[in-house]
Design a protein around this motif. Structure first.
Motif, PDB file in Angstrom:
ATOM      1  N   ASN A   7       0.859  -1.193   0.000  1.00 22.01           N
ATOM      2  CA  ASN A   7       0.000   0.000   0.000  1.00 22.01           C
ATOM      3  C   ASN A   7       0.894   1.241   0.000  1.00 22.01           C
ATOM      4  OD1 ASN A   7      -3.083  -0.812   0.625  1.00 22.01           O
ATOM      5  ND2 ASN A   7      -1.720  -2.212   1.699  1.00 22.01           N
ATOM      6  N   LYS A   8       1.518   1.487  -1.149  1.00 19.82           N
ATOM      7  CA  LYS A   8       2.507   2.560  -1.258  1.00 19.82           C
ATOM      8  C   LYS A   8       1.915   3.932  -0.959  1.00 19.82           C
ATOM      9  CE  LYS A   8       6.195   0.208  -2.486  1.00 19.82           C
ATOM     10  NZ  LYS A   8       7.424   0.191  -1.637  1.00 19.82           N
ATOM     11  N   ASP A   9       0.671   4.160  -1.360  1.00 14.26           N
ATOM     12  CA  ASP A   9       0.063   5.466  -1.123  1.00 14.26           C
ATOM     13  C   ASP A   9      -0.089   5.733   0.370  1.00 14.26           C
ATOM     14  OD1 ASP A   9      -0.095   5.802  -3.827  1.00 14.26           O
ATOM     15  OD2 ASP A   9      -2.243   5.374  -3.988  1.00 14.26           O
ATOM     16  N   VAL A  10      -0.539   4.726   1.108  1.00 20.16           N
ATOM     17  CA  VAL A  10      -0.682   4.875   2.561  1.00 20.16           C
ATOM     18  C   VAL A  10       0.683   5.049   3.217  1.00 20.16           C
ATOM     19  CG1 VAL A  10      -1.451   3.749   4.687  1.00 20.16           C
ATOM     20  CG2 VAL A  10      -2.816   3.538   2.610  1.00 20.16           C
ATOM     21  N   TYR A  11       1.654   4.285   2.760  1.00 16.65           N
ATOM     22  CA  TYR A  11       3.002   4.381   3.317  1.00 16.65           C
ATOM     23  C   TYR A  11       3.593   5.766   3.062  1.00 16.65           C
ATOM     24  CZ  TYR A  11       7.785   2.907   4.496  1.00 16.65           C
ATOM     25  OH  TYR A  11       9.024   2.776   5.078  1.00 16.65           O
ATOM     26  N   PHE A  12       3.380   6.293   1.858  1.00 19.75           N
ATOM     27  CA  PHE A  12       3.860   7.631   1.525  1.00 19.75           C
ATOM     28  C   PHE A  12       3.201   8.672   2.424  1.00 19.75           C
ATOM     29  CE2 PHE A  12       3.002  11.576  -0.861  1.00 19.75           C
ATOM     30  CZ  PHE A  12       4.306  12.028  -1.027  1.00 19.75           C
ATOM     31  N   ASP A  13       1.892   8.539   2.634  1.00 21.55           N
ATOM     32  CA  ASP A  13       1.186   9.484   3.498  1.00 21.55           C
ATOM     33  C   ASP A  13       1.728   9.454   4.919  1.00 21.55           C
ATOM     34  OD1 ASP A  13      -0.443  10.397   1.467  1.00 21.55           O
ATOM     35  OD2 ASP A  13      -2.111   9.055   1.945  1.00 21.55           O
ATOM     36  N   LEU A  14       2.038   8.279   5.410  1.00 19.77           N
ATOM     37  CA  LEU A  14       2.592   8.162   6.759  1.00 19.77           C
ATOM     38  C   LEU A  14       3.975   8.814   6.848  1.00 19.77           C
ATOM     39  CD1 LEU A  14       1.571   4.477   7.556  1.00 19.77           C
ATOM     40  CD2 LEU A  14       0.770   6.511   8.777  1.00 19.77           C
ATOM     41  N   LEU A  15       4.800   8.557   5.857  1.00 22.29           N
ATOM     42  CA  LEU A  15       6.151   9.136   5.859  1.00 22.29           C
ATOM     43  C   LEU A  15       6.106  10.654   5.774  1.00 22.29           C
ATOM     44  CD1 LEU A  15       8.040   6.626   3.514  1.00 22.29           C
ATOM     45  CD2 LEU A  15       8.144   6.754   6.009  1.00 22.29           C
ATOM     46  N   THR A  16       5.264  11.181   4.912  1.00 18.89           N
ATOM     47  CA  THR A  16       5.164  12.636   4.794  1.00 18.89           C
ATOM     48  C   THR A  16       4.556  13.244   6.056  1.00 18.89           C
ATOM     49  OG1 THR A  16       3.067  12.380   3.589  1.00 18.89           O
ATOM     50  CG2 THR A  16       5.070  12.706   2.276  1.00 18.89           C
ATOM     51  N   LEU A  17       3.663  12.511   6.712  1.00 16.27           N
ATOM     52  CA  LEU A  17       3.100  13.016   7.963  1.00 16.27           C
ATOM     53  C   LEU A  17       4.188  13.128   9.024  1.00 16.27           C
ATOM     54  CD1 LEU A  17       0.669  13.928   9.613  1.00 16.27           C
ATOM     55  CD2 LEU A  17       0.213  11.522  10.158  1.00 16.27           C
ATOM     56  N   HIS A  18       5.097  12.150   9.071  1.00 13.92           N
ATOM     57  CA  HIS A  18       6.206  12.238  10.021  1.00 13.92           C
ATOM     58  C   HIS A  18       7.102  13.431   9.680  1.00 13.92           C
ATOM     59  CE1 HIS A  18       9.202  11.090  12.932  1.00 13.92           C
ATOM     60  NE2 HIS A  18      10.133  11.041  11.993  1.00 13.92           N
ATOM     61  N   PHE A  19       7.342  13.654   8.403  1.00 15.50           N
ATOM     62  CA  PHE A  19       8.124  14.821   7.972  1.00 15.50           C
ATOM     63  C   PHE A  19       7.446  16.105   8.457  1.00 15.50           C
ATOM     64  CE2 PHE A  19       8.766  18.290   4.994  1.00 15.50           C
ATOM     65  CZ  PHE A  19      10.150  18.338   4.868  1.00 15.50           C
ATOM     66  N   VAL A  20       6.138  16.180   8.282  1.00 17.43           N
ATOM     67  CA  VAL A  20       5.381  17.361   8.709  1.00 17.43           C
ATOM     68  C   VAL A  20       5.491  17.561  10.218  1.00 17.43           C
ATOM     69  CG1 VAL A  20       3.028  18.279   8.983  1.00 17.43           C
ATOM     70  CG2 VAL A  20       3.762  17.364   6.770  1.00 17.43           C
ATOM     71  N   GLU A  21       5.440  16.475  10.976  1.00 22.40           N
ATOM     72  CA  GLU A  21       5.535  16.581  12.432  1.00 22.40           C
ATOM     73  C   GLU A  21       6.917  17.072  12.856  1.00 22.40           C
ATOM     74  OE1 GLU A  21       3.004  16.438  14.380  1.00 22.40           O
ATOM     75  OE2 GLU A  21       1.689  15.850  12.728  1.00 22.40           O
ATOM     76  N   LEU A  22       7.943  16.675  12.121  1.00 20.21           N
ATOM     77  CA  LEU A  22       9.296  17.179  12.411  1.00 20.21           C
ATOM     78  C   LEU A  22       9.371  18.674  12.142  1.00 20.21           C
ATOM     79  CD1 LEU A  22      11.484  14.294  10.915  1.00 20.21           C
ATOM     80  CD2 LEU A  22      11.211  14.868  13.341  1.00 20.21           C
ATOM     81  N   VAL A  23       8.745  19.108  11.064  1.00 20.24           N
ATOM     82  CA  VAL A  23       8.711  20.540  10.743  1.00 20.24           C
ATOM     83  C   VAL A  23       7.934  21.292  11.819  1.00 20.24           C
ATOM     84  CG1 VAL A  23       7.917  22.273   9.090  1.00 20.24           C
ATOM     85  CG2 VAL A  23       8.933  20.146   8.257  1.00 20.24           C
ATOM     86  N   ARG A  24       6.813  20.705  12.246  1.00 11.87           N
ATOM     87  CA  ARG A  24       6.004  21.345  13.295  1.00 11.87           C
ATOM     88  C   ARG A  24       6.835  21.580  14.574  1.00 11.87           C
ATOM     89  NH1 ARG A  24       0.394  20.705  14.272  1.00 11.87           N
ATOM     90  NH2 ARG A  24       0.345  18.800  13.008  1.00 11.87           N
ATOM     91  N   SER A  25       7.683  20.602  14.897  1.00 10.74           N
ATOM     92  CA  SER A  25       8.505  20.706  16.114  1.00 10.74           C
ATOM     93  C   SER A  25       9.773  21.534  15.900  1.00 10.74           C
ATOM     94  CB  SER A  25       8.879  19.305  16.599  1.00 10.74           C
ATOM     95  OG  SER A  25       9.707  18.653  15.640  1.00 10.74           O
ATOM     96  N   LYS A  26       9.888  22.185  14.729  1.00  8.36           N
ATOM     97  CA  LYS A  26      11.020  23.060  14.386  1.00  8.36           C
ATOM     98  C   LYS A  26      12.334  22.296  14.196  1.00  8.36           C
ATOM     99  CE  LYS A  26       8.267  26.613  15.017  1.00  8.36           C
ATOM    100  NZ  LYS A  26       7.705  27.367  13.871  1.00  8.36           N
ATOM    101  N   ASP A  27      12.225  21.001  13.983  1.00 14.18           N
ATOM    102  CA  ASP A  27      13.431  20.191  13.727  1.00 14.18           C
ATOM    103  C   ASP A  27      13.649  20.097  12.210  1.00 14.18           C
ATOM    104  OD1 ASP A  27      15.560  18.496  13.748  1.00 14.18           O
ATOM    105  OD2 ASP A  27      14.489  16.780  14.600  1.00 14.18           O
ATOM    106  N   CYS A  28      14.033  21.210  11.626  1.00 19.62           N
ATOM    107  CA  CYS A  28      14.184  21.260  10.169  1.00 19.62           C
ATOM    108  C   CYS A  28      15.342  20.382   9.683  1.00 19.62           C
ATOM    109  CB  CYS A  28      14.406  22.706   9.714  1.00 19.62           C
ATOM    110  SG  CYS A  28      12.976  23.771  10.012  1.00 19.62           S
ATOM    111  N   THR A  29      16.405  20.317  10.466  1.00 23.17           N
ATOM    112  CA  THR A  29      17.529  19.462  10.098  1.00 23.17           C
ATOM    113  C   THR A  29      17.101  18.001  10.088  1.00 23.17           C
ATOM    114  OG1 THR A  29      19.117  21.011  11.073  1.00 23.17           O
ATOM    115  CG2 THR A  29      19.873  18.754  10.684  1.00 23.17           C
ATOM    116  N   GLY A  30      16.408  17.607  11.131  1.00 23.81           N
ATOM    117  CA  GLY A  30      15.905  16.235  11.190  1.00 23.81           C
ATOM    118  C   GLY A  30      14.935  15.941  10.059  1.00 23.81           C
ATOM    119  N   ALA A  31      14.106  16.919   9.707  1.00 23.14           N
ATOM    120  CA  ALA A  31      13.141  16.748   8.621  1.00 23.14           C
ATOM    121  C   ALA A  31      13.854  16.525   7.294  1.00 23.14           C
ATOM    122  CB  ALA A  31      12.227  17.967   8.534  1.00 23.14           C
ATOM    123  N   LEU A  32      14.905  17.310   7.031  1.00 22.54           N
ATOM    124  CA  LEU A  32      15.666  17.158   5.789  1.00 22.54           C
ATOM    125  C   LEU A  32      16.374  15.813   5.731  1.00 22.54           C
ATOM    126  CD1 LEU A  32      17.176  20.731   5.315  1.00 22.54           C
ATOM    127  CD2 LEU A  32      15.601  19.543   3.769  1.00 22.54           C
TER     128      LEU A  32
END
Length: 248
Positions: free
Chosen positions: A100-125
């Motif tokens: 289920n690549k679409d669901v997996y992609f959504d989960l990964l991007t959601l984690h990226f978004v949460e890193l951005v939310r927490s101001k961890d831009c280095t970790g997000a990159l």
């Protein structure tokens, strides 16, 4: 007169069929099954158990087990703990996310978004370079670009892309993952209530289309109006609205 006769005949037929549907006897047990299906699907375990106890329904053997497996996954996604949700999903079904690549992609991007939310831009990159590189082409590219664009804003939650940080976005991904888990377990991906509403929506739209054909005659001649089931008159059929349906 001929057109008028056809219109009235077709209108009476459609309204008669609608009346038969409205007057159909509803089985209480079927209603209970619909409610229970909704509660189990959405992991409301305590409410489902109370409902079963109060109504005297038979308890499904795997009902509680199914909820116990899915609820923590859903909860972690809703709380933004995406990596834990992925871990639990892989424990439940190792091949589920890979298929289920679409669901997996959504989960990964959601984690990226949460890193951005927490101001961890280095970790997000770093996370994007490691985990999101396989999605840099094809249908996922546009969504990926939107997620990466969050890094350009000092306050992403007030940016034009604020919806990616909303609870609604989390819930849509949690729902998609929940449906994928259900399908993997050979269970319905949508509740009986959702399927019923979808069915009713289609039927109402079809009736609206058919009555609309009748209504077209009015554009040529203003000699008549469409009679409703109660005998009153109106210029055309009402458009189905989900909000008004749920209130009815």
């Amino acid at each position: 007169m001929y057109a008028k006769g056809l219109v009235r005949k077709e209108t009476v037929t459609i309204c008669s069929l609608t009346g038969e549907l409205i007057n159909s006897k509803i089985n209480d047990n079927d209603v209970r099954k619909i409610v229970l299906s909704y509660l189990v699907h959405n992991c409301f375990k305590e409410t489902a158990e109370t409902f079963i106890s109060c109504t005297g329904m038979k308890r499904s053997v795997d009902c509680s087990v199914d909820i116990d497996k899915r609820k923590p996954i859903y909860k972690h996604v809703m709380e933004g703990n995406v990596l834990k949700a992925i871990e639990l999903t892989n424990q439940l079904a190792a091949d589920l996310l890979q298929s289920n690549k679409d669901v997996y992609f959504d989960l990964l991007t959601l984690h990226f978004v949460e890193l951005v939310r927490s101001k961890d831009c280095t970790g997000a990159l770093e996370f994007a370079q490691k985990e999101l590189r396989p999605f840099t082409s094809g249908k996922h590219l546009e969504r990926l670009q939107d997620c990466m664009a969050l890094l350009a804003y000092e306050d992403p939650e007030t940016s034009p892309l604020f919806s990616l940080l909303s609870m609604d976005h989390r819930q849509s991904i949690a729902d998609a993952l929940n449906r994928a888990v259900l399908v993997h377990a050979n269970l319905p991906s949508y509740t009986s209530m959702e399927r019923l509403i979808q069915h009713i929506t289609v039927v109402r739209q079809r009736l609206h289309q058919e009555l609309g054909k009748v209504w077209l005659f009015k554009q040529v001649s203003d000699m008549f109006y469409l009679p409703l089931l109660d005998g009153s008159l109106q210029d055309g059929p009402p458009v189905f609205g989900l909000a008004s349906y749920l209130k009815s």
